[in-house]
Design an enzyme around this catalytic site. Structure first.
Site, PDB file in Angstrom:
ATOM      1  N   LYS A   1      37.323  37.226  35.117  1.00  0.00           N
ATOM      2  CA  LYS A   1      36.085  37.325  35.877  1.00  0.00           C
ATOM      3  C   LYS A   1      35.214  36.123  35.543  1.00  0.00           C
ATOM      4  CE  LYS A   1      32.279  40.580  36.879  1.00  0.00           C
ATOM      5  NZ  LYS A   1      31.714  41.916  36.624  1.00  0.00           N
TER       6      LYS A   1
ATOM      7  N   SER B   1      30.711  45.055  40.547  1.00  0.00           N
ATOM      8  CA  SER B   1      30.656  43.617  40.695  1.00  0.00           C
ATOM      9  C   SER B   1      31.982  42.904  40.416  1.00  0.00           C
ATOM     10  CB  SER B   1      29.579  43.051  39.778  1.00  0.00           C
ATOM     11  OG  SER B   1      29.944  43.205  38.417  1.00  0.00           O
TER      12      SER B   1
ATOM     13  N   SER C   1      30.845  48.561  37.266  1.00  0.00           N
ATOM     14  CA  SER C   1      31.438  47.342  37.836  1.00  0.00           C
ATOM     15  C   SER C   1      32.912  47.102  37.532  1.00  0.00           C
ATOM     16  CB  SER C   1      30.633  46.115  37.405  1.00  0.00           C
ATOM     17  OG  SER C   1      29.424  46.050  38.128  1.00  0.00           O
TER      18      SER C   1
END
Lengths: 95, 482
Positions: free
Chosen positions: B75, B150, B174
């Site tokens: 990420k 997210s 998330s």
């Protein structure tokens, strides 16, 4: 409660975010809808409840007072918008 | 089914495939498949192959561990030398981290090979990946749907077979919510298990990194690599290392699963309910006992979260001032104006909203009414979980009230998006571990996620339950056709 234009401008000033006049209405309306959501918290009786500041009730650790960091100034400043002679440059603040 | 971390690890150890071959295979898949879903925001073939060659060399010398040579996507929130760390923001468009986050360091030490950096909501603020400055991610199951957020890029990359696994972070859901929307497995560990050092901060008392992969077993293998004490993170917990795979072989007989009635109330769609009910029935057939538990203050989790998280964000994001790193406005008339313009131009709309509301709830005169009250409610939510865990080993329910919605459906009404976090935020507030695994399909053929919440440090039991479920079902093995 709901925020006025003046209050929204004040919050934006505190947050150091420039707020254009054209965005004022939309920002105020978004913030007021968020406030509507968080107002629900007032319905809970929290008398005598200890606030929970963190996910775990931990005590901060102490470490030995010795030098552990090496000099990374050049690497860290390589990502700065403006530097000179090892210093970060900002607009003049004292005339 | 696409390759699992487990199967790739076995093939690497048996010498049937090299890390370089695996990296090349995945890079070719990414070249073919990424444009349609925008899961990756940065690729660097030379860097990836260099890591793969190093993994092969280590193995040739008889070194390395089970994960050496296995590819992973990271990420875009973790600082990683050799790559940008933009956190989905224009603010960090030119930022290349001068050091590795601890999770990256541990990932490198385990021999995992970085395939690329995955797209995310700006500064992890969002539930649909639409707040990314680098464009939205599309759900691999249906390109008109959101992947969740997210960690939407990480979830979409794994679901589309563009990575066998990915790192994620979870502040209010998330990891779990995009895992549910994309039909993969993901675990947010107990707060303090995975170091936050070098992970770009959103809300520090809630943020926690963790793995996302196809299976629970893969999550366990990756958590073994990611977890561990780190003296550079003041909230990292000093605990003996544990093997998160240690319970996987144990059956579920005698396991007590609490089902909170509040998670099956109004707002939950029928398709999600049907899939979750069926999953609970499977757990019963595996020998687990289901019992009703209650989380009476669960409904207050979203309001409390939207005080605490923005408050911490307003403080954390004050570091982006156009001085030490990040975006600086091209024109300004003095220091204050430079701050205000840099932040107005560098932050997107959702980040600005959260910084503003966070600033307000912390401001003089409102602190007690909002921030302190939210912290007290946070305690009550954690107490509710403690009461429930006195009766059961795990808590299960839906990860999300609906399957993935359409791109653009909720962008004009952020509040409706916030309410989609209704089952996940309480877990972060309490600091408990939570995971999501695929448990069926709902409207439009989109995946449904089952959420498993454990008591503190009970990850091994959660992973066992998820793994035993995945031995009985094949939801995790389904792959999108679009």
């Amino acid at each position: 409660m709901s925020l006025t234009d003046q209050e929204v401008r004040h919050i934006a000033k505190l947050a150091r975010i420039e707020l254009a006049d054209a965005q004022l209405d939309a920002t105020r309306s978004h913030l007021n809808s968020m406030l509507g959501l968080i107002e629900q918290l007032q319905s809970i009786d929290t008398t005598g409840v200890e606030p929970m500041a963190h996910a775990t009730d931990l005590t901060l650790r102490l470490r030995d007072d010795r030098v552990t960091e090496t000099d990374h100034r050049a690497a860290y400043q390589s990502v700065a918008p403006a530097v000179e002679g090892g210093l970060y440059l900002v607009p003049r603040v004292i005339e | 089914m696409s390759d699992t971390v487990k199967s790739l690890s076995q093939q690497l150890q048996a010498g049937r495939v090299s890390a370089v071959e695996l990296a090349q295979d995945y890079l070719a898949r990414i070249k073919g498949g990424n444009a349609a879903i925008n899961a990756y925001v940065e690729l660097n073939e030379a860097q990836t192959l260099e890591e793969a060659r190093a993994a092969d060399a280590l193995r040739a010398d008889g070194g390395g561990g089970p994960l050496t040579g296995v590819p992973i996507a990271h990420k875009d929130i973790f600082c990683q030398t050799g790559w940008h760390a933009r956190a989905g923001s224009k603010m960090l468009e030119s930022f290349a981290a001068p050091y590795d986050a601890t999770l990256i360091e541990r990932s490198r030490a385990a021999g995992l090979v970085t395939l690329g950096r995955t797209n995310m909501d700006e500064f992890a603020m969002g539930s649909s990946n639409e707040s990314s400055h680098y464009g939205p991610v599309r759900n691999p199951w249906q390109h008109a749907a959101v992947p969740g957020g997210s960690s939407g890029g990480s979830a979409a990359a794994v679901a589309a077979g563009l990575a066998p696994a990915a790192s994620g972070t979870d502040t209010g859901g998330s990891i779990r919510q995009p895992a549910a929307f994309c039909g993969i497995s993901g675990i947010k560990p107990t707060y303090g298990i995975v170091s936050r050092w070098g992970m770009i901060a959103y809300a520090s008392s809630l943020d926690q990194g963790g793995p996302m992969a196809r299976t629970a077993e893969d999550c366990a293998l990756l958590l073994n690599a990611f977890a561990g004490f780190d003296e550079r993170d003041a909230t990292s917990l000093q605990r003996a290392p544990e093997d998160y795979t240690r319970e996987l072989a144990q059956p579920l007989a005698g396991l007590k699963i609490g089902v909170p009635k509040e998670f099956f109330a109004e707002g939950m769609s029928d398709d999600v309910r049907a899939a979750v009910d069926a999953a609970l029935a499977t757990f019963r057939s595996l020998g687990a006992t289901l019992l009703d538990v209650s989380l009476p203050r669960a409904g207050m989790a979203v309001p409390a979260y939207y005080v605490i998280a923005p408050a911490e964000a307003s403080s954390n994001l004050s570091r982006f001032d156009g001085v030490r790193y990040g975006y600086r406005a091209p024109e300004y008339s003095g220091l204050d104006d430079m701050y205000a313009k840099s932040r107005a131009q560098g932050f997107g709309a959702e980040v600005q909203r959260r910084v503003l509301i966070g600033t307000y709830v912390l401001s003089h005169g409102y602190y007690d009414a909002y921030y302190l009250q939210a912290q007290k409610v946070r305690r009550l939510i954690a107490d509710d979980y403690a009461t429930a865990f006195a009766q059961c080993d795990l808590i299960m329910g839906p990860t999300t009230p609906t399957v993935a919605y359409g791109l653009g459906d909720k962008t004009d009404d952020p509040l409706s998006m916030y309410l989609g976090d209704i089952y996940t935020t309480s877990v972060n507030l309490a600091g408990l571990p939570g995971m999501s695994i695929p448990c069926g399909f709902g409207a439009g053929g989109l995946p449904v996620g089952l959420q498993i919440v454990g008591n503190y440090f009970n990850e091994a039991c959660m992973l066992r339950a998820a793994h035993r479920f995945q031995l009985e079902t094949d939801w995790h093995a389904r792959t999108p056709q679009e």
